[in-house]
Design a protein around this motif. Structure first.
Motif, mmCIF file in Angstrom:
data_model
loop_
_atom_site.group_PDB
_atom_site.id
_atom_site.type_symbol
_atom_site.label_atom_id
_atom_site.label_comp_id
_atom_site.label_asym_id
_atom_site.label_seq_id
_atom_site.Cartn_x
_atom_site.Cartn_y
_atom_site.Cartn_z
ATOM 1 N N ARG A 145 0.834 -1.212 0.000
ATOM 2 C CA ARG A 145 0.000 0.000 0.000
ATOM 3 C C ARG A 145 0.866 1.260 0.000
ATOM 4 N N ASP A 172 2.712 1.512 -3.405
ATOM 5 C CA ASP A 172 1.874 1.332 -4.586
ATOM 6 C C ASP A 172 2.504 0.283 -5.507
ATOM 7 N N MET A 216 3.073 -4.213 -6.209
ATOM 8 C CA MET A 216 2.451 -5.520 -6.051
ATOM 9 C C MET A 216 3.278 -6.413 -5.137
ATOM 10 N N PHE A 250 -4.693 4.650 -5.130
ATOM 11 C CA PHE A 250 -3.255 4.449 -4.962
ATOM 12 C C PHE A 250 -3.021 3.369 -3.923
ATOM 13 N N GLY A 251 -1.975 2.619 -4.105
ATOM 14 C CA GLY A 251 -1.659 1.607 -3.120
ATOM 15 C C GLY A 251 -2.338 0.279 -3.379
ATOM 16 N N THR A 252 -3.160 0.199 -4.398
ATOM 17 C CA THR A 252 -3.801 -1.080 -4.703
ATOM 18 C C THR A 252 -3.561 -1.476 -6.152
ATOM 19 N N PRO A 253 -2.301 -1.742 -6.483
ATOM 20 C CA PRO A 253 -2.003 -2.096 -7.875
ATOM 21 C C PRO A 253 -2.669 -3.397 -8.304
ATOM 22 N N GLU A 254 -3.096 -4.228 -7.319
ATOM 23 C CA GLU A 254 -3.733 -5.504 -7.657
ATOM 24 C C GLU A 254 -5.026 -5.300 -8.428
ATOM 25 N N TYR A 255 -5.688 -4.137 -8.221
ATOM 26 C CA TYR A 255 -7.012 -3.951 -8.810
ATOM 27 C C TYR A 255 -6.955 -3.196 -10.130
#
Lengths: 63, 282
Positions: free
Chosen positions: A44, A47, A49, B228-233
């Motif tokens: 988080r 940013d 994975m 931001f902070g949720t590159p998985e989505y």
């Protein structure tokens, strides 16, 4: 919002000290719960994975 | 002058489907309508001017062409400037495609105006309007380009994990390490599989530009649960090397899987991404 070069390992989170080493910052976790939490926070914050290498180690990668 | 009217009408007609490409419409419309009017005017005066042996009129057409090339680069620049703040960028191919379309539509407005005013000049007003109407319908055919739904069968598909590897149908998408992200994806994520209808379609779907356009348009159509902070989505399109099928995963605001499928079907096929394999691709 470019924060780091792409496709680089920003951090390593591991249960097994002896299996990792090298350039990226390494975080040692005492159990799977803590590993999951550290990886989540790092993901988080950066940013980036989190990927499971399935040998007890997560890597945080900026894509 | 009839030509001006019909030409401007053409541009207005072509503008109808533009809002989705570029949703700044009140002002965007004004800009493009007035440019269309200028184009129509130039097209319309060309014929009477030539008939009166005023060959300088041709220079004006050349000037207009120059002008519309400016339109293209202006369009490209403004879209490229916005790219940095798109959560899902359109990609260079898509931006270029949109810019090209804007330029081409001005030429179309000019051409219909030219046809109308030519016929009006030599035959009469009524046949002129008729010819203008016919030209307008012809350009209408150009307005709607080919879409992804034309080259691929698009259907919803379930998400599943093989250990940490996310699959849509049988297309592998990405590795997701975080348990929380995996649960979230299974709960809220939607998957779509695109099965190319022939090998050329397969090559087209495999281009990065087309895939990025699919991801962008799908996100624009059904919304995106991502910050931001949720590159998985981040919506991703990946291709299965063996079958050529493409899989899209997206975490939409609108949870209806059919909405995602419909959005993907309507993604325009990009000119720069289109491939045609040798031998008809068989």
């Amino acid at each position: 919002m470019k924060t780091a070069p792409l496709e680089t390992i920003l951090a390593v989170v591991t249960l097994h000290r002896e299996t990792v080493g090298g350039g990226a910052p390494i975080f040692y976790a005492k159990d799977e719960e803590e590993r999951e939490k550290i990886a989540l926070y790092l993901s988080r914050i950066l940013d980036a994975m989190a990927h499971d290498l399935e040998n007890g180690t997560y890597i945080i990668v900026k894509h | 002058m009839a030509g001006v009217g019909v030409g401007a009408l053409t541009r207005a007609y072509l503008l109808r489907n533009d809002y989705r490409f570029y949703p700044t419409y009140p002002h965007g419309w004004v800009t493009h309508l007035s440019l269309g009017l200028v184009a129509a005017f130039l097209g319309a005066v060309a014929v009477p001017a030539l008939a009166a042996r005023e060959f300088t009129a041709v220079t004006f057409l050349a000037l207009a062409a120059q002008q519309f090339r400016e339109v293209r680069s202006a369009e490209r620049e403004s879209l490229a400037a916005l790219e940095a703040n798109e959560r899902v960028p359109r990609g260079a191919d898509y931006v270029e495609g949109i810019a090209r379309v804007f330029e081409a539509r001005n030429y179309l407005a000019m051409l219909t105006a030219l046809v109308t005013s030519a016929v009006t000049h030599w035959v009469g007003l009524a046949p002129g309007l008729l010819a203008g109407g016919a030209a307008l319908l012809l350009t209408g055919g150009l307005r709607r380009g080919r879409q992804v739904g034309d080259i691929a069968v698009v259907r919803p598909a379930g998400l599943r994990f093989e250990r940490t590897l996310l699959h849509v149908g049988d297309v592998m998408i990405m590795a997701v390490g975080l348990r929380e992200a995996r649960d979230y994806l299974l709960q809220h994520g939607r998957g779509v599989v695109l099965e190319p209808r022939d090998p050329s379609a397969r090559a087209t779907l495999a281009t990065l530009g087309q895939r990025q356009a699919i991801a962008h348009d799908a996100a624009a159509a059904v919304g995106l649960r991502k910050d931001f902070g949720t590159p998985e989505y981040t919506p991703l399109v990946r291709v299965d090397l063996d079958t050529g099928k493409a899989g899209l995963v997206i975490v939409p605001i609108n949870p209806d899987p059919e909405a995602v499928v419909e959005a993907v079907r309507q993604v325009p096929l990009l000119e720069s991404a289109r491939r045609r394999l040798l031998g008809g691709g068989r």
